[in-house]
Design an enzyme around this catalytic site. Structure first.
Site, PDB file in Angstrom:
ATOM      1  N   HIS A  34       0.842  -1.203   0.000  1.00 54.39           N
ATOM      2  CA  HIS A  34       0.000   0.000   0.000  1.00 54.39           C
ATOM      3  C   HIS A  34       0.880   1.257   0.000  1.00 54.39           C
ATOM      4  O   HIS A  34       0.624   2.209  -0.725  1.00 54.39           O
ATOM      5  CB  HIS A  34      -0.879   0.048   1.265  1.00 54.39           C
ATOM      6  CG  HIS A  34      -1.909  -1.020   1.353  1.00 54.39           C
ATOM      7  ND1 HIS A  34      -2.101  -1.771   2.487  1.00 54.39           N
ATOM      8  CD2 HIS A  34      -2.820  -1.478   0.450  1.00 54.39           C
ATOM      9  CE1 HIS A  34      -3.086  -2.626   2.291  1.00 54.39           C
ATOM     10  NE2 HIS A  34      -3.531  -2.478   1.068  1.00 54.39           N
ATOM     11  N   LYS A  46     -17.979  -4.394  11.419  1.00 54.27           N
ATOM     12  CA  LYS A  46     -16.993  -4.693  12.475  1.00 54.27           C
ATOM     13  C   LYS A  46     -16.172  -5.943  12.233  1.00 54.27           C
ATOM     14  O   LYS A  46     -15.677  -6.550  13.174  1.00 54.27           O
ATOM     15  CB  LYS A  46     -17.699  -4.871  13.848  1.00 54.27           C
ATOM     16  CG  LYS A  46     -18.695  -3.793  14.211  1.00 54.27           C
ATOM     17  CD  LYS A  46     -18.004  -2.594  14.772  1.00 54.27           C
ATOM     18  CE  LYS A  46     -19.015  -1.496  15.149  1.00 54.27           C
ATOM     19  NZ  LYS A  46     -18.461  -0.166  14.951  1.00 54.27           N
ATOM     20  N   ARG A  79      -2.594  -6.169  -8.366  1.00 53.39           N
ATOM     21  CA  ARG A  79      -1.539  -7.154  -8.166  1.00 53.39           C
ATOM     22  C   ARG A  79      -1.672  -8.341  -9.103  1.00 53.39           C
ATOM     23  O   ARG A  79      -0.726  -8.812  -9.674  1.00 53.39           O
ATOM     24  CB  ARG A  79      -1.585  -7.683  -6.713  1.00 53.39           C
ATOM     25  CG  ARG A  79      -0.992  -6.715  -5.718  1.00 53.39           C
ATOM     26  CD  ARG A  79      -1.324  -7.180  -4.328  1.00 53.39           C
ATOM     27  NE  ARG A  79      -2.771  -7.446  -4.249  1.00 53.39           N
ATOM     28  CZ  ARG A  79      -3.397  -7.882  -3.173  1.00 53.39           C
ATOM     29  NH1 ARG A  79      -2.725  -8.119  -2.074  1.00 53.39           N
ATOM     30  NH2 ARG A  79      -4.698  -8.066  -3.179  1.00 53.39           N
ATOM     31  N   SER A 114      -2.847  -7.678   3.119  1.00 54.72           N
ATOM     32  CA  SER A 114      -3.120  -7.509   4.542  1.00 54.72           C
ATOM     33  C   SER A 114      -3.447  -8.868   5.172  1.00 54.72           C
ATOM     34  O   SER A 114      -3.034  -9.145   6.300  1.00 54.72           O
ATOM     35  CB  SER A 114      -4.290  -6.550   4.739  1.00 54.72           C
ATOM     36  OG  SER A 114      -3.939  -5.259   4.293  1.00 54.72           O
TER      37      SER A 114
END
Lengths: 167, 167, 167, 167, 167, 167
Positions: free
Chosen positions: A16, A40, A89, A127
């Site tokens: 990133h 959440k 990517r 991530s």
């Protein structure tokens, strides 16, 4: 030209950061838009995700960080972004991004989306894989900024993420 | 020739409708098979999904709508379908469909599966992206039949779906 | 319903034959359209390609073999085909076929194209790989009908094809 | 910001034109770089390819057309381009472009390459398919600017291109 | 265990060299099989391709270099190889290799083929792109061993290769 | 040479078994590493997954079965494996495996990962599709070893898995 770089950044990775650094050479002002997943499900709370980006982009100018939870095109319009910037990517990214791009164009065709292809050393970084490695007590310092390494260190009991082997 | 077009239709999109309309020109009778996901993970209840299809296909003849929850090949046999019809949008579809096709052939090789490639304007459309946009209060009227737009309007509090940004 | 199954068939393989056999269960009459590449780049001359198909499909009824050299949609119209049938093996096929499908639809949207996914044992078979193996004196009898094995045997000096290692 | 949009443009299609129009909103000046294939394999000669672009972009400002035959990064540097712009349609494009991007970065990492994803109606369009259709006397007017339709009309005897069925 | 690493090596790149170095840790003896394309389409003659490999692998033990022109499985058998080793970079490679693997297994299922995934810095490197850059007078020294750089230097007039822009 | 073949094996399929059998011809000792998903999302408990592998590999020598829950590279090191063996079926596999491979290399580059491509008859087989079919009361005996068929039979009430139609 104002650019918007949206994402979950859960957490921000060196991949990133590389897109952010390259974007600042293309636009005069870069807005990093952090998605407020109301449901959440993110690993780090929104405030932490924003803080890690802030600490990791201190060396860059003309950057602002915002949070948003509606449609990407609405976020771009409200923040007066001229273009949306996204990283590519691989194929999965391309499918997803193409879908998003085409649909967003149908919702609002005044904002252009441009893509930057990830550097080869970040092509396989995500991530998710960072969280997987951290969860298994591996060393993530090659993959994320120092601010992220610290945050993982501070969390004593990791909230479980689904193992990449499950699929 | 009787054709079976199976799916979750959660909800039906203009892309599904396009495949249905094209299918009616190939088979003499088209059965739309709506999957009864016992695990209740669907956004719209089964009855609603069937109702939306019914309202959206009123202009078409020789169509019947059924629900099923077992194996696709069993559903086809019970309903005397000669062929199964499926839409193909992209690579992910192809992988999934090939897997399904090959495995189904091994379970019962008397029923042929044929594929129709989505029109380009529907190539990037999916039930998931429609739900995502509706959840974020975007305008979905270009992507789904009127019956679906209405149903979303009637639901005051949206059941949460996972954000497409989460992945 | 009349179906058109077009191709170069240079030469016909067991994969093509499998699609032909399955197609005859879907349509009442199947026309096999052999492309007359005017540019003479085919390995076998048009007459030989037609003859090998004829000999390999003797056991099937309601089949006719034609040659064509114009647009696929024109060939379909002239021969009164209701649908065009094509085989799908993999991603490269999908890209190519999607392109062809979309473009053909824009040239004439009255003829539907349906796809059959190759059986897993033929997923990796192509006319090119057959020619490659034959050229290198390998045994092709598992991959093509007997009529093709014979034709290769009769040719003493193989016309060179580009090696699959060249790319 | 000066942008360079390179290609063979053999011939320019509506897909290219769409990328050009969108690019002019991103950069203050757009240079269209036409590759001078010394090996003469192009269908239209370089001068014709340039002329067709010129006629098709008359309505756009701040555009210049150049020809080049060396490395893309050198062309960008000589013409003082800040970014290189490329269109992405599909996976094959992505593979090729990623390769080019990564290699170019290693040759000169001061010039950024940005990608625009083709609109869905141009996703399946290519110069090759246009030539294929024209060669087979099909109607190409939906796929290319008027200047290109005319040029094809003027050529009485088409130079042969390899049929898309050959592969 | 004896391994066979086949290829055209036209010319050998740092990516090939990386696979060779990693392979020597897996097998006790590595045979590098250089394809003798009888059709003469290679850029460097067979002897040169072999010489460049020899000079670039001087630092490695237990390596032998052979040439072959028949089927890969026959080459493996004649040279008593237990396994065939191949590099995988991306999707196109996977398709091609899968096809080759499955077909080779049908010709001879006693020899196993194993794949090594290219390091990320070599993922986008190929002999073709090296030739393209050299042809355009770019610097290839980051992509190939010194022996290859020299050979390109010695050739005054480059044999033309098809430009990567042509497609 | 000691090899490690890691996975969830939830449950082991004929595709896994085929990779295991082929691996035993490459390495002198094969360790099958069963992932202990601490998050309990697996369909069969760890002990059952191990038992099914044990029963299905009785005919093979030089095999040991272990469980692990940390990083794959750590598991390999602790068990003194020289190489890690993985199966490749398709694109999704390749993406995932490439990512894993590259990241693992950065964590520890002393252990090589080799890939075996699945036989064509197992290319479309996965633990997920087996569970899907079993859940829908289909016949799985063609897809898994007898030990797995039995285990499914013994479970009266199936724990629900998400339907493959949900996506």
């Amino acid at each position: 030209m104002i650019g918007l770089y949206p994402g979950s950044f859960d957490p921000i990775t060196n991949g990133h950061l590389n897109i952010i650094e390259r974007s600042t050479k293309i636009v005069s002002k870069l807005i990093i838009g952090v998605l407020d997943n109301c449901d959440k499900k993110s690993f780090f709370p929104l405030a932490d995700r924003v803080a890690m980006i802030r600490e990791s982009t201190k060396h860059l100018k003309n950057i602002s960080i915002i949070t948003f939870d509606g449609l990407l095109v609405d976020c771009a319009k409200i923040n007066k972004a001229d273009i949306i910037i996204r990283g590519l990517r691989n194929l999965s990214d391309l499918h997803f991004e193409t879908q998003l791009d085409v649909i967003n164009k149908k919702l609002d065709n005044t904002i252009e989306i441009i893509y930057l292809i990830s550097c080869d050393k970040y092509l396989h970084l995500s991530s998710s894989i960072v969280k997987e490695i951290a969860l298994k007590k591996g060393d993530i310092s090659k993959f994320v900024p120092e601010a992220v390494v610290e945050r993982f260190r501070r969390r004593d009991i990791f909230k479980k993420t689904s193992s990449i082997f499950n699929t």
